[in-house]
Design an enzyme around this catalytic site. Structure first.
Site, PDB file in Angstrom:
ATOM      1  NE  ARG A  20       4.203   1.664  -1.515  1.00 45.91           N
ATOM      2  CZ  ARG A  20       5.269   0.895  -1.247  1.00 45.91           C
ATOM      3  NH1 ARG A  20       6.342   1.003  -2.013  1.00 45.91           N
ATOM      4  NH2 ARG A  20       5.282   0.033  -0.250  1.00 45.91           N
ATOM      5  CD1 TRP A  72      -1.857  -5.555  -3.229  1.00 49.04           C
ATOM      6  CD2 TRP A  72      -2.515  -4.332  -4.958  1.00 49.04           C
ATOM      7  NE1 TRP A  72      -1.907  -6.372  -4.304  1.00 49.04           N
ATOM      8  CE2 TRP A  72      -2.313  -5.660  -5.405  1.00 49.04           C
ATOM      9  CE3 TRP A  72      -2.934  -3.391  -5.888  1.00 49.04           C
ATOM     10  CZ2 TRP A  72      -2.516  -6.063  -6.709  1.00 49.04           C
ATOM     11  CZ3 TRP A  72      -3.135  -3.797  -7.199  1.00 49.04           C
ATOM     12  CH2 TRP A  72      -2.928  -5.108  -7.586  1.00 49.04           C
ATOM     13  CE  LYS A 128       0.935  -6.808 -14.915  1.00 52.43           C
ATOM     14  NZ  LYS A 128       2.151  -7.619 -15.097  1.00 52.43           N
ATOM     15  CD  GLU A 184       7.605 -16.237 -17.645  1.00 57.07           C
ATOM     16  OE1 GLU A 184       6.689 -16.799 -18.264  1.00 57.07           O
ATOM     17  OE2 GLU A 184       7.561 -15.031 -17.343  1.00 57.07           O
ATOM     18  CD  GLU A 212       5.725 -10.682 -21.828  1.00 54.90           C
ATOM     19  OE1 GLU A 212       4.587 -10.207 -21.947  1.00 54.90           O
ATOM     20  OE2 GLU A 212       6.055 -11.375 -20.862  1.00 54.90           O
ATOM     21  CE  LYS A 265       8.121 -11.921 -17.976  1.00 54.84           C
ATOM     22  NZ  LYS A 265       7.022 -12.720 -18.444  1.00 54.84           N
ATOM     23  CB  CYS A 281      -0.874  -0.004   1.252  1.00 53.50           C
ATOM     24  SG  CYS A 281      -1.838  -1.502   1.404  1.00 53.50           S
ATOM     25  CG  ASN A 298       2.543  -1.534   2.968  1.00 48.27           C
ATOM     26  OD1 ASN A 298       1.859  -2.408   2.450  1.00 48.27           O
ATOM     27  ND2 ASN A 298       3.752  -1.223   2.536  1.00 48.27           N
ATOM     28  N   GLY A 299       1.061  -4.038   4.923  1.00 56.39           N
ATOM     29  CA  GLY A 299       1.611  -5.324   5.364  1.00 56.39           C
ATOM     30  C   GLY A 299       0.494  -6.272   5.756  1.00 56.39           C
ATOM     31  CG  HIS A 305      12.221 -36.385 -31.066  1.00 57.35           C
ATOM     32  ND1 HIS A 305      12.348 -37.683 -31.493  1.00 57.35           N
ATOM     33  CD2 HIS A 305      12.507 -36.381 -29.739  1.00 57.35           C
ATOM     34  CE1 HIS A 305      12.654 -38.448 -30.471  1.00 57.35           C
ATOM     35  NE2 HIS A 305      12.762 -37.698 -29.395  1.00 57.35           N
TER      36      HIS A 305
HETATM   37  C1  AGP Z   1       3.263 -12.222 -19.076  1.00 60.16           C
HETATM   38  O1  AGP Z   1       4.452 -11.469 -18.988  1.00 60.16           O
HETATM   39  C2  AGP Z   1       2.186 -11.502 -19.845  1.00 60.16           C
HETATM   40  N1  AGP Z   1       1.955 -10.211 -19.306  1.00 60.16           N
HETATM   41  C3  AGP Z   1       0.934 -12.356 -20.027  1.00 60.16           C
HETATM   42  O2  AGP Z   1       1.319 -13.568 -20.632  1.00 60.16           O
HETATM   43  C4  AGP Z   1       0.155 -12.692 -18.733  1.00 60.16           C
HETATM   44  O3  AGP Z   1       0.890 -13.579 -17.946  1.00 60.16           O
HETATM   45  C5  AGP Z   1      -1.177 -13.361 -19.141  1.00 60.16           C
HETATM   46  O4  AGP Z   1      -1.911 -12.465 -19.920  1.00 60.16           O
HETATM   47  C6  AGP Z   1      -2.009 -13.812 -17.934  1.00 60.16           C
HETATM   48  O5  AGP Z   1      -2.369 -12.681 -17.183  1.00 60.16           O
HETATM   49  P1  AGP Z   1      -3.068 -12.916 -15.746  1.00 60.16           P
HETATM   50  O6  AGP Z   1      -2.048 -13.584 -14.875  1.00 60.16           O
HETATM   51  O7  AGP Z   1      -3.451 -11.553 -15.267  1.00 60.16           O
HETATM   52  O8  AGP Z   1      -4.269 -13.805 -15.952  1.00 60.16           O
END
Ligand code: AGP
Length: 619
Positions: A27, A77, A614, A488, A495, A492, A2, A103-104, A511
């Site tokens: 935050r 938060w 996001k 992963e 994206e 990264k 927070c 906060n916490g 394969h």
């Molecule tokens: C990951 O870096 C991306 N921002 C994206 O793949 C994300 O993980 C995915 O859209 C799922 O989002 P969520 O965890 O909010 O459901």
């Protein structure tokens, strides 16, 4: 996580506090509130769910004068208690004379609330924080600390378990704020005739750059002419003065150029906060479980549904849950799940992982699972979001708001939360005894330190990034829990750097994908511990030899001290030695840094990659 601001000075406190909260809104933005001491024995409090602008609109409507030159504010938060007006901070005691912002996580809030209710105190919120206001008011009103606000705060904080930054005001002391901190940030800002408190310096650096960082279990009393610091027993204590050199934009990012870089560094705290309070008396306790042990015991199959990075954390959940519980686990992309007509029934547990809790693909998967009578447990980072609301139970990660579009601290927090679910299932099914659960939990609790050590070693990844930035493509290889980490790492890079990146289970190389290997092609290999599954280490070593023989440039993520790998790695990125299932928590860190730094080297916006959002709230 927070945002907190406190002020004692000679200017109208409300304006100073609101300006500070605006700087800290990243935050947390579930709710906001302010408390102002009017200097005549009054304490005016206003709070509102939603973004700060909702509170500002509310204040504009009021004819209550928020005068006074001392007060505090909070942007929330949500952790315990949904994002509503009644759960918004500040919270007050019954007399309205004591206000608190927090906060916490106060882990032992439940017994404290019970104690207060037994004493006839009426609690008006669902939060862990409110109990602190009542306890301080009672300590101030009667007993050995009567009339002494700082002593009352110390007495109460000695009883609290968990992590907290707490600020208290009392209507009878319009010239002071008393604050305490444990495992949660708090800094003092020292101005001319005015003193500030804040979660981070962004809240006050437009007024002063002279600051003091408080230490663990310290209590500070601020007045307009300065401050004093004690430990929880009232002994004078030293806090660390420093001068803030960052500009405002950097301050909000903790001195980094991008939120994502700050969030990578917040991972040890995020994982620690996610684990905090989930083991009591050697038993795993989930958040709003609403799934009794009996429900968990009846489970005969687990589905994990998620998207993107959350899906990769789900793949890791499979290894832990199957290993600890012997339950079959299927991990499915949420967008595919309901269209393949999965076999579900009341004994199926569907684990829906989503940091935002709003991803439409995952939400529709949850709805499909519910229609098929399966039980749904959400793992989510956003209190009160749609997916946890529609699930039977929820386990919140406590990573705090993640501003960077690319998930980092929420990913490693999801891994920790997934493992808690695995231990809860093992506990309910008896496939692990309480001492075994406690031992696995203790290994998890040691991970924030290991992750911090991994962060200390990322300079090599930063340097390598500049070298790899011109690459046309990068491949990623892994085996066992290293494979989801490879996936992963590739995501990264895609994206953030808009670079073609693809991950393979290393055993698949022969394969087909080995045809991709050509001279100079960078291949990132996520190595297992030589002390873990030795067969996996040996096979990956062979894979490395196969690709180097064909010209690949190997970037190997390996355990510190793994000397066997050194001769085969063109670039070696070392991480601390940790148990096999926990390796993803450390091996992911250099891959996050590598992707972010390659993106930066390419001149891209690390926080806001093109074409992405996001939270993907469309199917
Ligand atoms: C990951 O870096 C991306 N921002 C994206 O793949 C994300 O993980 C995915 O859209 C799922 O989002 P969520 O965890 O909010 O459901």
């Amino acid at each position: 996580m927070c945002g907190i601001v406190g002020y004692v000075g000679n200017r109208p406190a409300l304006n100073v506090i609101l300006d500070g909260l605006r700087r800290l809104e990243y935050r947390g933005y579930d709710s906001a509130g302010v408390a102002v001491l009017d200097g005549r024995g009054g304490l005016a409090v206003e709070r509102k769910a939603g973004q700060l602008r909702n509170l500002e609109a509310r204040l504009d409507e009021l004819d209550v004068p928020f005068e006074g030159t001392a007060g505090m504010g909070h942007t929330r938060w949500a952790t315990h208690g949904g994002p509503t007006d009644r759960n918004a901070h500040p919270h007050r005691d019954g007399t309205g004379k004591v206000a608190v912002v927090h906060n916490g996580i106060i882990e032992n809030f439940a017994p404290l609330r019970a104690e207060l209710e037994a004493a006839g105190v009426e609690l008006t919120s669902d939060t862990d924080t409110e109990a602190a206001a009542h306890l301080v008011a009672r300590a101030y009103a009667d007993g050995p600390t009567a009339g002494d606000l700082a002593a009352s705060v110390r007495a109460v904080c000695r009883r609290l378990h968990g992590a907290f930054t707490l600020l208290f005001t009392h209507a009878e002391h319009p010239d002071m704020i008393v604050a305490a901190r444990r495992s949660s940030p708090l800094v003092v800002g020292l101005g001319e005739g005015e003193t500030f408190l804040a979660s981070d310096v962004a809240a006050f650096i437009e007024h002063t750059r002279d600051a003091v960082e408080l230490g663990q279990d310290q209590v500070v009393t601020i007045r307009r002419d300065g401050y004093d610091v004690t430990d929880l027993d009232g002994n004078p204590a030293e806090a660390k003065p420093f001068r803030v050199t960052w500009d405002l934009a950097a301050a909000e990012k903790g001195g980094h150029d991008y939120f994502m870089l700050k969030e990578i560094e917040e991972q040890p705290t995020a994982v620690a906060n996610t684990l905090r309070g989930h083991l009591t008396d050697r038993r795993i306790v989930l958040d709003e479980q609403r799934l009794a042990d009996g429900d968990l015991r009846d489970v005969d199959k687990v589905f994990v549904v998620a998207c993107g990075t959350a899906y990769h954390s789900g793949l890791l959940a499979k290894y832990a849950i199957e290993h600890w519980t012997r339950l079959p686990v299927e991990v499915e992309l949420a967008s595919e799940f309901r269209y393949r007509d999965p076999v579900l029934d009341r004994q199926t547990l569907v684990v829906a992982i989503s940091q935002s809790g709003e991803t439409m693909d995952t939400l529709e998967a949850v709805r499909h699972a519910k229609e098929q009578k399966a039980r749904v447990l959400a793992i989510c980072n956003t209190n009160g979001a749609q997916i946890p609301r529609e699930s039977d139970a929820v386990l919140y990660t406590h990573a705090g708001p993640e501003i960077g579009v690319a998930a980092t601290k929420t990913f490693t927090s999801q891994i920790a939360a997934n493992y808690l679910v695995g231990l809860a299932l093992a506990q309910a099914r008896g496939t692990k005894y309480p001492d075994e659960v406690a031992r696995e939990f203790a290994e998890l609790e040691a991970m924030p330190d290991a992750m911090a050590a991994a962060l200390d070693g990322v300079e090599a990844a930063r340097e390598l990034a500049r070298d790899l930035a011109p690459s046309r493509a990068v491949l990623f290889l892994g085996r066992h829990v290293g494979f989801p980490v490879a996936l992963e790492g590739a995501l990264k890079l895609k994206e953030l750097a808009y670079m073609h990146a693809e991950a393979f289970a290393a055993g698949e190389l022969k394969h087909g994908p080995i045809a991709l290997i050509e001279d100079g092609l960078p291949v990132v290999v996520v190595m297992p511990s030589p002390k873990g599954r030795a067969v996996l280490h040996a096979k990956l070593l062979s894979n490395i030899q196969e690709i180097t023989a064909r010209g690949a440039r190997t970037v190997v993520i390996a355990e510190e001290g793994d000397e066997t790998i050194r001769p085969f790695a063109h670039h070696l990125l070392e991480v601390p030695a940790v148990p096999t299932l926990l390796q993803p928590l450390v091996s992911t860190v250099p891959l996050q840094v590598l992707a972010a730094e390659i993106a930066r080297a390419r001149g891209y916006d690390v926080d806001k990659p093109r074409n992405l959002a996001k939270s993907v709230t469309v199917e």
